[in-house]
Design an enzyme around this catalytic site. Structure first.
Site, PDB file in Angstrom:
ATOM      1  N   ASP A 141       0.847  -1.188   0.000  1.00 38.85           N
ATOM      2  CA  ASP A 141       0.000   0.000   0.000  1.00 38.85           C
ATOM      3  C   ASP A 141       0.889   1.246   0.000  1.00 38.85           C
ATOM      4  OD1 ASP A 141      -2.327   1.832   0.730  1.00 38.85           O
ATOM      5  OD2 ASP A 141      -3.306  -0.111   0.864  1.00 38.85           O
ATOM      6  N   HIS A 152      -3.770   6.091   3.278  1.00 38.05           N
ATOM      7  CA  HIS A 152      -4.447   4.878   2.818  1.00 38.05           C
ATOM      8  C   HIS A 152      -3.812   3.614   3.398  1.00 38.05           C
ATOM      9  CE1 HIS A 152      -5.840   1.865  -0.173  1.00 38.05           C
ATOM     10  NE2 HIS A 152      -6.837   2.703  -0.439  1.00 38.05           N
ATOM     11  N   SER A 180     -11.005  -0.983  -1.155  1.00 37.65           N
ATOM     12  CA  SER A 180      -9.745  -0.895  -0.401  1.00 37.65           C
ATOM     13  C   SER A 180      -9.968  -1.176   1.073  1.00 37.65           C
ATOM     14  CB  SER A 180      -9.131   0.504  -0.541  1.00 37.65           C
ATOM     15  OG  SER A 180      -8.440   0.642  -1.747  1.00 37.65           O
TER      16      SER A 180
END
Length: 784
Positions: free
Chosen positions: A187, A247, A582
């Site tokens: 990520d 994220h 996600s």
């Protein structure tokens, strides 16, 4: 967000403008390095003419890492002439899980590495670099392909999964402490100071772990230091493994974050935040940044993770669906499962379009997104006393409510504007004088104007608020500086009915609160759907998990939003609320980590079977969804700990399946990386937990194998139940299976249909022994 490859030209312009702007801004006292004009010209030539290509050499075999690195250099040197102005350069050597390297080179040099192509037009021209090249010239080279750029698919959720579960809550005694389960996350990195990554009470990492926190060349303020929670941190094409996007911290904490009390975003959604297996170890691989995720970096992370010793890999990223032999994630994941590593990927955010699901290789666990029972609500109090629910992150209260309601369609800027156009609240279509101190109701359509554009314009013209009607966006909690809420069409119809019932419609918009009485789960509108465009006989996604308005850890340097949309006023939070597949992906990763802790010897296929066949409620909004939306259903982590039976599959089974479904031997070798791979065995009956017949003609039969994993020492007898529409006949033989402990038994499924339509039909098969229920979705489409 939609997931597409980023083209070269915009990226090039961004780089050039960034360099020029940095030169202009830098002063004498500025410590930043100014790029000299001559160096810039050289760099510009490199950007214009060089592309990163991945030279894939297959499995590493018995070769040592140093031997592979030397071989990579020799291969590149063998195709480089002394007359060339620009020399190719190795970026990465893949030397642990598989053999290959990534190198910067021109298309001409890539052709030289490739040798003489055996097919026409396998490499495009220098400006469009999208094709895969099959190599026949140099020995040992399996394939060469340009490195594409992929995109990210971007508390209460775990409590909801427990509450919603039809099984018993798991106990620590059953799954152990989980300390030996290592979850790898590809990520944007990690924010190690977050409370979600505290290692309080955790023991030292297992001795089998070979990874580390890479801080080579990293400024001390940017370093990510390992502890007993974060036991690995690597970065690629970046300055450090530290998360500057948020994220990666969000996904890592969802999968394996520690328990944190009183977590919230600005006081909203307050509660205890934790990952699926709070005691799991985390190894992060920073492969993504603000411009996306390069396949060359992703493959290097796969390679490192296999050597480091992770148990699972979680990837909340992807691109458009593509053939497995051209898909870097599919290739990396195949090597991972050969190392007994389970790979979990997000399905994509391109729903509700059909055949939009990505990361759909049968050896990958593909995850769609669904809602939880908590809504991030900004409600509408109507003048007649009724309350309508909307969704938003809108923190300010209205000053003097209630305010008059006005339809955008009723206040066009001039007579030439159609009501349908004004109804969208495109600022160019509205009369600015008619919005002051009013709540404007809009049929929101992003093709006309964005949410930000509409709300900014209304705020500038002193509107009291906005109500946006849109099914897709009504699930997503977005920040608005003006009191605003988004509602689904059904709610919008109730609002319009009220407005038509009175000459003086009024309403009050409330600040955001978290409410926990929503019917759930429901498949999210944005979640990518099947059928699987690459393998239609494999239902994808496999499962769904919470992916809407999820609260989890965030980076301290990544703004959650900008106050009044002013970039000079960033707002930072410790925990952020965002949505996407996600977010659903790490929920499944966490559930699988829990399973891995309980059953460390199980294969990736057995683990996947356990979560697919023990699903809970499929979708409360069943009339609008089917297995192409929810797969086998919403995960039930507690029930998956005791599946009773599993559908197991080996890497060789996938090879036989590929060979039987249209992949040539050379293409299968591109996936496996082995020149010894052959198509001597072909079997289209992959032992998958779901069943699909994409082109039914007459009667067709498939075979499945179930293995008993019941902890009981006695035999168990399962009986089958079949549910289908009246137009579909599904016959299972035998109808009863009696398993001794550890036994594997087979059954056949024979399907016929009386429907002549071209649409898919759906049903299910369930085996039960009174204690366990092993369910599989069935999808059938009659051949046209």
């Amino acid at each position: 967000m939609a997931l597409t490859a980023i083209t070269a030209v915009p990226g090039l312009l961004f780089i050039i403008l960034s360099i020029l702007s940095s030169n202009k801004a830098a002063g004498i006292d500025d410590e930043r390095q100014v790029l000299p004009l001559a160096s810039f010209c050289i760099y510009l030539r490199l950007v214009l003419f060089l592309q990163i290509y991945i030279v894939y050499l297959g499995g590493k075999g018995s070769r040592q890492s140093l031997e592979l690195v030397q071989r990579h250099s020799k291969i590149l040197a063998s195709v480089t002439s002394r007359q060339e102005v620009i020399s190719p350069e190795i970026v990465y050597s893949y030397k642990h899980g598989f053999d290959g390297f990534a190198a910067r080179m021109t298309a001409k040099q890539a052709k030289a590495v490739a040798g003489k192509p055996s097919q026409k037009a396998l490499l495009p021209d220098d400006s469009i670099l999208l094709a895969l090249v099959i190599i026949t010239g140099l020995p040992d080279v399996v394939s060469v392909f340009p490195s594409k750029t992929l995109q990210l698919h971007t508390t209460r959720s775990w409590k909801f999964l427990e509450t919603f579960s039809t099984g018993l809550l798991y106990s620590r005694g059953k799954v152990g402490e989980g300390a030996d389960v290592i979850v790898g996350v590809l990520d944007t990195g990690i924010w190690p100071e977050s409370a979600s990554f505290s290692d309080d009470g955790m023991s030292s990492p297992p001795s089998r772990w070979k990874g580390f926190c890479n801080n080579t060349g990293v400024n001390s303020t940017q370093a990510v230091n390992c502890n007993n929670k974060i036991i690995g941190a690597r970065f690629y094409n970046a300055e450090s493994a530290r998360d500057d996007e948020g994220h990666g911290s969000h996904t890592a904490s969802t999968a394996g974050g520690s328990v944190v009390s009183n977590a919230s975003m600005e006081g909203v959604a307050s509660g205890t935040a934790r990952g699926g297996l709070p005691s799991a170890r985390l190894a992060v691989y920073k492969v993504c940044g603000s411009v996306g995720c390069f396949v060359s970096d992703i493959l290097k992370a796969f390679d490192d993770a296999m050597n480091d010793g992770v148990d699972l890999l979680s990837l909340s990223l992807g691109g458009s669906p593509e053939s497995y032999d051209e898909d870097g994630i599919a290739i990396g994941a195949f090597h991972a499962i050969q190392h007994n590593i389970t790979v979990v990927c997000s399905a994509g955010n391109s729903g509700p379009d059909e055949s939009s699901v990505s990361n759909a290789a049968p050896w990958i666990v593909t995850v769609g997104a669904s809602t939880i029972d908590r809504s991030i609500s900004s409600d509408i109090y109507l003048g007649d006393g009724k309350t309508l629910r909307g969704t938003a992150l809108s923190f300010q209260a209205q000053k003097k409510p209630p305010y008059s309601l006005v339809l955008g369609s009723s206040i066009p800027a001039n007579k030439s504007i159609r009501a349908s156009e004004a109804s969208t609240c495109d600022p160019a279509s509205l009369n600015a004088k008619q919005v002051k101190n009013k709540i404007v109701v809009c049929q929101f359509d992003p093709n006309y104007a964005s949410r930000r554009t509409i709300v900014t314009w209304l705020q500038q013209n002193k509107a009291a608020g906005a109500i946006l009607i849109n099914d897709f966006y009504a699930d997503l909690a977005s920040y608005f500086p003006l009191p605003t809420t988004i509602v689904k069409k059904a709610v919008g119809d109730q609002l319009l009915s009220y407005m038509n019932s009175t000459t003086t419609p009024v309403a009050t918009l409330t600040p955001t609160v978290a409410e926990t009485n929503n019917p759930a789960p429901v498949v999210a509108g944005f979640s990518s759907r099947g059928p699987n465009s690459i393998s239609q006989d494999i239902i994808k996604p496999d499962v769904t998990a919470p992916g809407v308005n999820i609260l989890a850890a965030w980076s301290d340097i990544a703004p959650a939003y900008y106050e009044n949309y002013d970039t000079a006023k960033p707002v930072y939070v410790k925990y952020n609320i965002i949505s996407g597949t996600s977010m659903s992906c790490p929920h499944v990763t966490g559930a699988l980590a829990m399973l891995k802790s309980a059953y460390p010897s199980w294969s990736p296929a057995a683990l996947r079977s356990a979560i697919m066949t023990t699903e809970g409620i499929l979708d409360y909004d069943g009339s609008l969804s089917n297995p192409f939306g929810y797969g086998a259903g919403q995960i039930d982590p507690s029930r998956s700990l005791s599946p009773g039976l599993v559908y197991d599959t080996t890497p060789s089974d996938y090879v036989a399946y590929l060979c039987a479904t249209g992949y040539s031997e050379s293409k299968v070798r591109m996936i496996t990386g082995s020149k010894n791979t052959t198509c001597s065995k072909k079997n289209s009956n992959l032992n998958y937990p779901s069943i699909a017949f994409p082109s039914l003609s007459g009667t067709q039969t498939t075979t499945r194998y179930l293995t008993s994993v019941d902890s009981s020492s006695s035999s168990s007898t399962y009986k089958v139940t079949v549910k289908t529409p009246s137009t579909l006949s599904v016959k299972v033989e035998p109808t009863t299976l009696t398993f001794s402990p550890g036994a594997t038994l087979s059954f056949t499924v024979t399907v016929s249909s009386s429907s002549n339509g071209k649409s898919w039909q759906f049903g299910s098969i369930a085996w039960t022994d009174g204690r366990h229920t092993v369910s599989s979705p069935v999808a059938v489409k009659t051949k046209a």
